[in-house]
Design an enzyme around this catalytic site. Structure first.
Site, PDB file in Angstrom:
ATOM      1  CE  LYS A   1      -4.466   0.790   2.203  1.00 12.89           C
ATOM      2  NZ  LYS A   1      -5.144   0.782   3.503  1.00 12.89           N
TER       3      LYS A   1
HETATM    4  O1  G3H Z   1      -6.800   3.037   4.969  1.00 11.25           O
HETATM    5  C1  G3H Z   1      -7.936   2.953   4.488  1.00 11.25           C
HETATM    6  C2  G3H Z   1      -9.141   2.987   5.280  1.00 11.25           C
HETATM    7  O2  G3H Z   1     -10.206   2.456   4.518  1.00 11.25           O
HETATM    8  C3  G3H Z   1      -9.444   4.317   5.882  1.00 11.25           C
HETATM    9  O3  G3H Z   1     -10.640   4.233   6.602  1.00 11.25           O
HETATM   10  P1  G3H Z   1     -11.017   5.352   7.707  1.00 11.25           P
HETATM   11  O4  G3H Z   1     -11.211   6.639   7.015  1.00 11.25           O
HETATM   12  O5  G3H Z   1     -12.279   4.837   8.328  1.00 11.25           O
HETATM   13  O6  G3H Z   1      -9.853   5.396   8.659  1.00 11.25           O
END
Ligand code: G3H
Length: 226
Positions: A86
């Site tokens: 990622k």
């Molecule tokens: O890192 C990716 C996540 O889907 C971010 O989700 P979030 O905005 O709930 O922390």
């Protein structure tokens, strides 16, 4: 639509995998910190997730320069064959993605919010692109609208199949906060939704299912006592 779990919690991953619909897992530094993760155990933890999940597992690089991200990416990819690196959508991230993709290492470009960012990620060779929905909503913008634009724009073009498995780039609807986000993402054709375990549980449930089940159980009791 495929479902990924957005967590680093091994118990949640094991439970979701047992439901039969889990196609992958995405993690990030915050999710790893949430389960009390330590730097020294990070690679082992990703390996444990990879052993549970029969599908791509995103592990995030926290480096800021292209050379460091590439080095991180190579190390992460060596943990297991199903690791996806990622990488944040930024200049250094694009350059690193370009190098990693050329080496056959799949990249999930994260922290993507706009159509231009998504197209640049696809051009750089990303295997997955993760537009964030909830965090856009958090700043009073239209997260689902932005996701819809990204899906439409990416589908306008025939991006070169990646060097890993010949598949086209896939859109992961990320930062998902509700079952309705999943509904809308599916209707607009997002390939994948990565969801927290709490949202996954809500996706299964409906009050009419509960009410119907309750009525069936009560009527079955009558049958038994008849
Ligand atoms: O890192 C990716 C996540 O889907 C971010 O989700 P979030 O905005 O709930 O922390």
């Amino acid at each position: 639509m495929k479902f990924f779990l957005d967590t680093a919690d091994l118990n949640e991953i094991e439970e979701a995998a047992s439901w039969g619909a889990l196609a992958g897992v995405t993690t990030n530094p915050s999710l790893y910190a949430r389960v009390g993760g330590k730097l020294s155990d990070f690679h082992n933890h990703i390996k444990r997730i990879c052993d549970i999940v029969d599908g791509p597992v995103s592990a995030e690089s926290v480096a800021m320069s292209r050379d460091e991200i590439v080095r991180d990416g190579r190390e992460l990819a060596a943990i297991a064959p199903n690791v996806v690196v990622k990488v944040p959508t930024m200049v250094e991230g694009l350059a690193a993605t370009h190098t990693l993709a050329a080496e056959g290492i799949p990249v999930n470009m994260t922290l993507c919010f706009t159509v231009p960012q998504a197209i640049l990620a696809a051009r750089a060779g990303a295997r997955y692109i993760s537009p964030f929905v909830g965090r856009f909503d958090d700043i009073s913008e239209d997260g689902l609208g932005q996701l819809e634009n990204v899906v439409a724009a990416i589908n306008n073009y025939d991006f070169t199949p990646d060097t890993v498995n010949g598949e086209q780039v896939e859109i992961i609807a990320a930062s998902i906060r509700s079952a309705n986000h999943v509904t809308q993402a599916a209707l607009m054709g997002a390939d994948i939704a990565t969801v927290p375990f709490g949202v996954l549980k809500k996706m299964v449930a409906h009050p009419l299912t509960d009410r119907g089940l309750d009525a069936f159980m009560k009527d079955w009791e009558k049958v038994q006592n008849a």
